[in-house]
Design a protein around this motif. Structure first.
Motif, PDB file in Angstrom:
ATOM      1  N   ALA A  97       0.843  -1.197   0.000  1.00  0.00           N
ATOM      2  CA  ALA A  97       0.000   0.000   0.000  1.00  0.00           C
ATOM      3  C   ALA A  97       0.872   1.239   0.000  1.00  0.00           C
ATOM      4  CB  ALA A  97      -0.904  -0.011   1.232  1.00  0.00           C
ATOM      5  N   LEU A  98       0.254   2.363  -0.356  1.00  0.00           N
ATOM      6  CA  LEU A  98       0.997   3.618  -0.342  1.00  0.00           C
ATOM      7  C   LEU A  98       1.545   3.912   1.044  1.00  0.00           C
ATOM      8  CD1 LEU A  98      -1.129   5.975  -2.607  1.00  0.00           C
ATOM      9  CD2 LEU A  98       1.136   5.078  -3.056  1.00  0.00           C
ATOM     10  N   ALA A  99       0.780   3.562   2.067  1.00  0.00           N
ATOM     11  CA  ALA A  99       1.238   3.760   3.434  1.00  0.00           C
ATOM     12  C   ALA A  99       1.509   2.403   4.057  1.00  0.00           C
ATOM     13  CB  ALA A  99       0.189   4.497   4.242  1.00  0.00           C
ATOM     14  N   ALA A 100       2.733   2.190   4.491  1.00  0.00           N
ATOM     15  CA  ALA A 100       3.079   0.933   5.133  1.00  0.00           C
ATOM     16  C   ALA A 100       2.808   1.048   6.626  1.00  0.00           C
ATOM     17  CB  ALA A 100       4.556   0.616   4.893  1.00  0.00           C
ATOM     18  N   PRO A 101       2.440  -0.036   7.289  1.00  0.00           N
ATOM     19  CA  PRO A 101       2.199   0.022   8.725  1.00  0.00           C
ATOM     20  C   PRO A 101       3.361   0.641   9.477  1.00  0.00           C
ATOM     21  CG  PRO A 101       1.479  -2.080   7.850  1.00  0.00           C
ATOM     22  CD  PRO A 101       2.187  -1.369   6.734  1.00  0.00           C
ATOM     23  N   GLY A 102       3.049   1.608  10.336  1.00  0.00           N
ATOM     24  CA  GLY A 102       4.068   2.283  11.125  1.00  0.00           C
ATOM     25  C   GLY A 102       4.613   3.551  10.498  1.00  0.00           C
ATOM     26  N   ASP A 103       4.353   3.794   9.214  1.00  0.00           N
ATOM     27  CA  ASP A 103       4.839   5.012   8.575  1.00  0.00           C
ATOM     28  C   ASP A 103       4.148   6.243   9.149  1.00  0.00           C
ATOM     29  OD1 ASP A 103       6.581   3.747   6.897  1.00  0.00           O
ATOM     30  OD2 ASP A 103       5.252   3.743   5.165  1.00  0.00           O
ATOM     31  N   PRO A 104       4.877   7.365   9.328  1.00  0.00           N
ATOM     32  CA  PRO A 104       4.221   8.601   9.744  1.00  0.00           C
ATOM     33  C   PRO A 104       3.311   9.130   8.627  1.00  0.00           C
ATOM     34  CG  PRO A 104       6.595   8.692  10.146  1.00  0.00           C
ATOM     35  CD  PRO A 104       6.347   7.509   9.268  1.00  0.00           C
ATOM     36  N   ILE A 105       2.073   9.427   8.973  1.00  0.00           N
ATOM     37  CA  ILE A 105       1.123  10.054   8.057  1.00  0.00           C
ATOM     38  C   ILE A 105       0.841  11.443   8.594  1.00  0.00           C
ATOM     39  CG2 ILE A 105      -1.136   9.880   6.963  1.00  0.00           C
ATOM     40  CD1 ILE A 105       0.756   7.603   6.236  1.00  0.00           C
ATOM     41  N   VAL A 106       1.025  12.452   7.755  1.00  0.00           N
ATOM     42  CA  VAL A 106       0.955  13.841   8.198  1.00  0.00           C
ATOM     43  C   VAL A 106      -0.174  14.566   7.479  1.00  0.00           C
ATOM     44  CG1 VAL A 106       2.232  16.003   8.411  1.00  0.00           C
ATOM     45  CG2 VAL A 106       3.431  13.843   8.644  1.00  0.00           C
ATOM     46  N   LEU A 107      -0.942  15.340   8.240  1.00  0.00           N
ATOM     47  CA  LEU A 107      -1.924  16.251   7.666  1.00  0.00           C
ATOM     48  C   LEU A 107      -1.240  17.596   7.463  1.00  0.00           C
ATOM     49  CD1 LEU A 107      -4.901  16.901   6.905  1.00  0.00           C
ATOM     50  CD2 LEU A 107      -5.249  17.546   9.295  1.00  0.00           C
ATOM     51  N   ALA A 108      -1.183  18.048   6.210  1.00  0.00           N
ATOM     52  CA  ALA A 108      -0.407  19.239   5.885  1.00  0.00           C
ATOM     53  C   ALA A 108      -1.139  20.057   4.826  1.00  0.00           C
ATOM     54  CB  ALA A 108       0.981  18.842   5.373  1.00  0.00           C
ATOM     55  N   ASP A 109      -0.582  21.231   4.526  1.00  0.00           N
ATOM     56  CA  ASP A 109      -1.138  22.025   3.432  1.00  0.00           C
ATOM     57  C   ASP A 109      -0.933  21.299   2.111  1.00  0.00           C
ATOM     58  OD1 ASP A 109      -1.984  24.017   5.082  1.00  0.00           O
ATOM     59  OD2 ASP A 109      -0.354  25.406   4.641  1.00  0.00           O
ATOM     60  N   ASP A 110      -1.857  21.514   1.184  1.00  0.00           N
ATOM     61  CA  ASP A 110      -1.781  20.888  -0.126  1.00  0.00           C
ATOM     62  C   ASP A 110      -0.773  21.650  -0.978  1.00  0.00           C
ATOM     63  OD1 ASP A 110      -2.109  19.751  -2.584  1.00  0.00           O
ATOM     64  OD2 ASP A 110      -4.291  19.785  -2.545  1.00  0.00           O
ATOM     65  N   ALA A 111       0.431  21.088  -1.102  1.00  0.00           N
ATOM     66  CA  ALA A 111       1.493  21.768  -1.838  1.00  0.00           C
ATOM     67  C   ALA A 111       1.192  21.881  -3.327  1.00  0.00           C
ATOM     68  CB  ALA A 111       2.814  21.029  -1.636  1.00  0.00           C
ATOM     69  N   LEU A 112       0.224  21.077  -3.824  1.00  0.00           N
ATOM     70  CA  LEU A 112      -0.119  21.134  -5.240  1.00  0.00           C
ATOM     71  C   LEU A 112      -1.089  22.260  -5.555  1.00  0.00           C
ATOM     72  CD1 LEU A 112      -0.558  17.321  -5.974  1.00  0.00           C
ATOM     73  CD2 LEU A 112       1.468  18.745  -6.277  1.00  0.00           C
ATOM     74  N   SER A 113      -1.600  22.920  -4.512  1.00  0.00           N
ATOM     75  CA  SER A 113      -2.547  24.016  -4.718  1.00  0.00           C
ATOM     76  C   SER A 113      -2.080  25.245  -3.946  1.00  0.00           C
ATOM     77  CB  SER A 113      -3.947  23.622  -4.261  1.00  0.00           C
ATOM     78  OG  SER A 113      -4.401  22.482  -4.931  1.00  0.00           O
ATOM     79  N   PRO A 114      -0.975  25.863  -4.376  1.00  0.00           N
ATOM     80  CA  PRO A 114      -0.426  27.009  -3.639  1.00  0.00           C
ATOM     81  C   PRO A 114      -1.417  28.168  -3.600  1.00  0.00           C
ATOM     82  CG  PRO A 114       0.609  26.805  -5.802  1.00  0.00           C
ATOM     83  CD  PRO A 114      -0.194  25.565  -5.583  1.00  0.00           C
ATOM     84  N   GLY A 115      -1.521  28.766  -2.419  1.00  0.00           N
ATOM     85  CA  GLY A 115      -2.404  29.899  -2.253  1.00  0.00           C
ATOM     86  C   GLY A 115      -3.852  29.538  -2.012  1.00  0.00           C
ATOM     87  N   LYS A 116      -4.176  28.237  -2.000  1.00  0.00           N
ATOM     88  CA  LYS A 116      -5.549  27.805  -1.772  1.00  0.00           C
ATOM     89  C   LYS A 116      -5.640  27.067  -0.436  1.00  0.00           C
ATOM     90  CE  LYS A 116      -6.647  27.330  -6.699  1.00  0.00           C
ATOM     91  NZ  LYS A 116      -7.172  26.436  -7.762  1.00  0.00           N
ATOM     92  N   PHE A 117      -6.836  27.076   0.124  1.00  0.00           N
ATOM     93  CA  PHE A 117      -7.024  26.490   1.436  1.00  0.00           C
ATOM     94  C   PHE A 117      -7.516  25.051   1.321  1.00  0.00           C
ATOM     95  CE2 PHE A 117      -7.386  31.069   2.076  1.00  0.00           C
ATOM     96  CZ  PHE A 117      -6.445  31.257   3.074  1.00  0.00           C
ATOM     97  N   PHE A 118      -6.592  24.165   1.036  1.00  0.00           N
ATOM     98  CA  PHE A 118      -6.882  22.738   1.001  1.00  0.00           C
ATOM     99  C   PHE A 118      -5.802  22.008   1.779  1.00  0.00           C
ATOM    100  CE2 PHE A 118      -8.945  24.349  -2.826  1.00  0.00           C
ATOM    101  CZ  PHE A 118     -10.205  23.780  -2.723  1.00  0.00           C
TER     102      PHE A 118
END
Length: 349
Positions: free
Chosen positions: A31-52
């Motif tokens: 899977a994209l995320a392997a067990p134990g990997d840190p998963i971070v909620l962050a700003d959407d770097a693909l949408s600069p200047g937008k609130f996502f």
């Protein structure tokens, strides 16, 4: 007498290649995320200047790998896992679910909730979240709400009193919630909330005052650990261990760390029992050993990380804390041990 059989190198290699191919077909794709990997909620770097917002997996080399598509998540502030494959993000009037198998984001409106900042999984499978309330954290109308992870429906379980600016939340094995809270005027605390009755109890600040506490999580020992950006008005703040029964604090000031942290916001505890910390200003994730004070940077280049969890699915281990050294003649030796994850149990049989 028959002569011995001779193997043919080419045949052996072809057989080995066939076996490896069959094993590859039988093994599930990673899977994209392997067990134990840190998963971070962050700003959407693909949408600069937008609130996502985006969910980023921290790769082994420390770089972020965006798991969600651009603009998939609404404004989010809190992250939790409601199951082995589902992450839940809460934010401004919204609850969103991300499935790690399908990579699909489902956003569910939560009209009875407001500006939610932290979220944690309760023992009954529901979610408990903090909500700044109608005044946005400027008056004592903050709330703790219970959320149905399937529908997003939210019901208030505790309101007002000590809850002014509730941010982080951690839930104990018995369902009791521990909420980081500040009054916006240089004073913070941890509020113990009974989700059944709504009763609140402010843990005593001992020995020093909390100022701007945010992320909070349980350590394997049952202690709480939180990030205070300005503990005791220190410039870089601290990670603070707190006894949930007495409120007794054990701070680890960030300027005393053997590592790169300049501030701390969100915290999580990894499968090894060490603390993962995000720092919004520098866009980094660090792993901290609270005993030694050593800090190791494990992620960088993340756009304003605000929440962190470890992808579930790792079986806890057992740490030996005490016992005889070397060979012993004792018929009744005594050993001390604990599991690496809070909520797990280690037994000796």
């Amino acid at each position: 007498m028959k002569p011995p059989r001779r193997s043919v190198p080419g045949s052996r290699n072809r057989l080995l290649a066939l076996l490896l191919a069959l094993l590859a077909l039988a093994s599930p794709a990673r899977a994209l995320a392997a067990p134990g990997d840190p998963i971070v909620l962050a700003d959407d770097a693909l949408s600069p200047g937008k609130f996502f917002k985006a969910l980023d997996r921290v790769r082994a080399d420390g770089s972020p790998e965006q798991l969600t598509v651009a603009e998939a998540l609404r404004i989010g502030s809190g992250l939790a896992f409601s199951g082995p494959e589902t992450a839940v993000v809460v934010g401004l009037n919204s609850v969103s679910r991300f499935n790690f198998s399908t990579h699909q984001v489902t956003t569910v409106s939560a009209p009875t909730a407001g500006d939610m900042r932290g979220v944690a999984l309760a023992p009954d499978g529901s979610l408990l979240a903090t909500d700044l309330g109608a005044s946005g954290g400027t008056a004592a109308d903050g709330r703790v709400v219970r959320i149905d992870p399937a529908t997003g429906a939210a019901t208030a379980v505790a309101t007002g009193n000590a809850l002014v600016n509730p941010l982080g939340i951690a839930v104990a094995e018995d369902g009791t919630a521990y909420v980081t809270n500040s009054d916006g005027a240089g004073h913070g605390d941890v509020v113990k909330v009974d989700p059944a009755s709504g009763a609140q109890e402010v843990l005593p600040s001992n020995p020093n005052p909390l100022v701007a506490p945010w992320g909070i999580a349980f350590l394997p020992s049952g202690e709480l650990v939180l990030a205070d950006e300005s503990y005791n008005h220190a410039f870089r703040g601290a990670l603070v261990r707190i006894d949930p029964a007495t409120g007794r604090q054990t701070p680890l000031l960030l300027e005393h760390l053997d590592g790169p942290i300049d501030g701390a916001t969100a915290v999580a505890v990894d499968p090894a029992g060490q603390v993962l910390v995000t720092e919004r200003g520098s866009g980094q994730v660090d792993r901290v050993d609270l005993q030694s004070g050593a800090a190791q940077q494990v992620g960088q280049g993340i756009a304003s990380p605000i929440g962190i969890e470890t992808e579930p699915g790792v079986a806890p281990t057992t740490r030996l804390l005490s016992g005889p050294s070397g060979t012993t003649r004792s018929m009744t030796p005594s050993f001390g041990f604990e599991p690496s994850q809070y909520g797990s149990r280690s037994v000796c049989e």
